[in-house]
Design a protein around this motif. Structure first.
Motif, PDB file in Angstrom:
ATOM      1  N   LEU A  22      -9.745 -35.254  12.525  1.00  0.00           N
ATOM      2  CA  LEU A  22     -11.148 -35.839  11.544  1.00  0.00           C
ATOM      3  C   LEU A  22     -11.393 -36.477  12.709  1.00  0.00           C
ATOM      4  N   PHE A  23     -11.040 -36.789  13.117  1.00  0.00           N
ATOM      5  CA  PHE A  23     -12.253 -37.337  14.560  1.00  0.00           C
ATOM      6  C   PHE A  23     -12.814 -36.461  15.372  1.00  0.00           C
ATOM      7  N   LEU A  24     -12.203 -34.996  15.791  1.00  0.00           N
ATOM      8  CA  LEU A  24     -12.810 -34.145  16.034  1.00  0.00           C
ATOM      9  C   LEU A  24     -13.668 -33.895  15.728  1.00  0.00           C
ATOM     10  N   LEU A  25     -13.634 -32.754  14.046  1.00  0.00           N
ATOM     11  CA  LEU A  25     -14.482 -32.688  13.365  1.00  0.00           C
ATOM     12  C   LEU A  25     -16.175 -33.875  12.869  1.00  0.00           C
ATOM     13  N   ALA A  26     -15.868 -34.928  12.993  1.00  0.00           N
ATOM     14  CA  ALA A  26     -16.386 -36.135  12.714  1.00  0.00           C
ATOM     15  C   ALA A  26     -16.927 -36.117  14.007  1.00  0.00           C
ATOM     16  N   GLY A  27     -17.060 -35.920  15.283  1.00  0.00           N
ATOM     17  CA  GLY A  27     -17.993 -36.384  16.101  1.00  0.00           C
ATOM     18  C   GLY A  27     -18.721 -34.446  16.195  1.00  0.00           C
ATOM     19  N   LEU A  28     -17.949 -33.216  16.042  1.00  0.00           N
ATOM     20  CA  LEU A  28     -18.893 -32.299  15.975  1.00  0.00           C
ATOM     21  C   LEU A  28     -19.765 -32.101  15.355  1.00  0.00           C
ATOM     22  N   GLN A  29     -19.481 -32.660  13.928  1.00  0.00           N
ATOM     23  CA  GLN A  29     -20.506 -32.063  12.760  1.00  0.00           C
ATOM     24  C   GLN A  29     -21.766 -32.638  13.504  1.00  0.00           C
ATOM     25  N   LEU A  30     -22.256 -33.608  14.306  1.00  0.00           N
ATOM     26  CA  LEU A  30     -22.989 -34.095  15.216  1.00  0.00           C
ATOM     27  C   LEU A  30     -24.193 -33.709  16.079  1.00  0.00           C
ATOM     28  N   ILE A  31     -23.014 -33.387  16.891  1.00  0.00           N
ATOM     29  CA  ILE A  31     -23.640 -32.712  18.706  1.00  0.00           C
ATOM     30  C   ILE A  31     -24.624 -32.051  18.183  1.00  0.00           C
TER      31      ILE A  31
END
Length: 351
Positions: A147-156
């Motif tokens: 959850l946290f990994l993808l929440a940050g990945l989508q912003l990069i």
């Protein structure tokens, strides 16, 4: 010699005729508790606001809950396998960013965007499954990490910005692509200008998922693993592969939900998906109480999503303060679930 047998047998019918009446009433309440609460909500909202029963409003409720229900179905499959996918909201949010990136930055077609999202869902599910089955990370912790990994990945890729035509990317280039009509139709078109396409997709997927989970060997093995994984393994079931498949199914369905989000809003919204996880989990857990199932079940999850959608729509139409809506939703859900399960536990204890 005098026998006491007749006196014993004559007492049995009196007890057996008294208990079923009480038991049948409790069983009926257990099976229909959530549905009764839903019916009461509909009546109250219709009396307070007659426009609530307008066909357009009812279809808008179904359209609004279609994405939540899709994610809830994925959660239900992992619950049935003894797991719990907490990453579905982030998977859906990232998938809609993937679709937007393919269309707006890479100038891809509608089907390319859909396939990219579904492929992303498969990869996310495999990632969760490997963490859980191979690296032995507990389900909740593994999917919480995703959850946290993808929440940050989508912003990069966009530097934390929402993605639309004209968005300036971190490398200084401008996104010049657009959402084609064919892609937007997935979230906005209506059959005969009446029934939204997402509702039809939800109905089709619900039918398929119900059949697979309730009437196929795959579904029976999934439930067996959720009931006792060790016993299922000793019976010869490849439990690791089935659990990975459950997470792949969950993430792929969540990615489909992300496609519908992108098609509906017409851009990659970095705020999308913030409330999807809680609503999807709520729908899946409410599904336990539908028809007294007391286990994860697809049809119950869809009913749970409708329950939440009706509640929020009705509160909005009655102009309930936004800061009170979550509280009211929580109170009604806790009351409905407590009533249903307490009735069931009492009837089980007396039986």
């Amino acid at each position: 010699m005098k026998s006491t047998t007749p006196s014993v047998t004559t007492n049995v019918p009196a007890e057996s005729t008294a208990r079923p009446r009480s038991g049948s009433l409790r069983e009926h309440l257990e099976r229909t508790g959530i549905l009764l609460v839903l019916a009461v909500l509909i009546v109250v909202f219709a009396v307070r606001e007659p426009a609530f029963l307008n066909v357009d409003n009812l279809l808008s409720i179904l359209q609004a809950v279609s994405i939540v229900a899709l994610l809830g179905i994925g959660v239900t499959i992992t619950l049935a396998a003894g797991g719990f996918d907490l990453s579905v909201g982030s998977v859906a949010a990232t998938a809609q960013m993937v679709a937007s990136y393919v269309l707006i930055v890479w100038h891809g077609g509608a089907w390319s965007a859909v396939l990219a999202c579904l492929a992303f869902g498969v990869v996310a599910g495999l990632f969760n499954g490997v963490l859980i089955t191979r690296l032995r990370v507990p389900d909740q912790l593994a999917t919480l990490g995703t959850l946290f990994l993808l929440a940050g990945l989508q912003l990069i890729p966009t530097g934390g910005r929402s993605l639309a035509t004209g968005t300036v990317l971190p490398d200084g280039t401008e996104a010049t692509g657009s959402f084609p009509d064919l892609f937007l139709a997935l979230g906005r078109s209506r059959l005969l200008d009446i029934v939204p396409l997402p509702v039809l997709l939800l109905a089709a997927l619900t039918a398929v998922a119900c059949f697979v989970m309730e009437a196929t060997r795959w579904g029976r093995v999934i439930y067996a693993i959720g009931g006792n994984e060790t016993a299922a393994r000793l019976a010869g079931a490849p439990t690791a592969r089935y659990r990975i498949a459950a997470y792949v199914a969950s993430s792929t369905i969540a990615a489909l939900g992300g496609v519908l989000i992108a098609a509906r809003v017409g851009r990659g919204d970095v705020s999308a998906g913030h409330s999807l996880l809680l609503d999807a989990v709520t729908a899946a857990l409410v599904g336990y109480a539908v028809w007294g199932a007391k286990r994860p079940n697809v049809l119950g999850t869809v009913v749970g999503a409708v329950f939440v959608g009706v509640l929020l729509n009705g509160l909005t139409m009655l102009n309930a303060p936004y800061y009170m809506q979550d509280f009211i939703k929580g109170v009604l859900l806790v009351f409905a679930l407590a009533f249903t399960f307490s009735v069931g536990s009492r009837s089980g204890a007396r039986g």
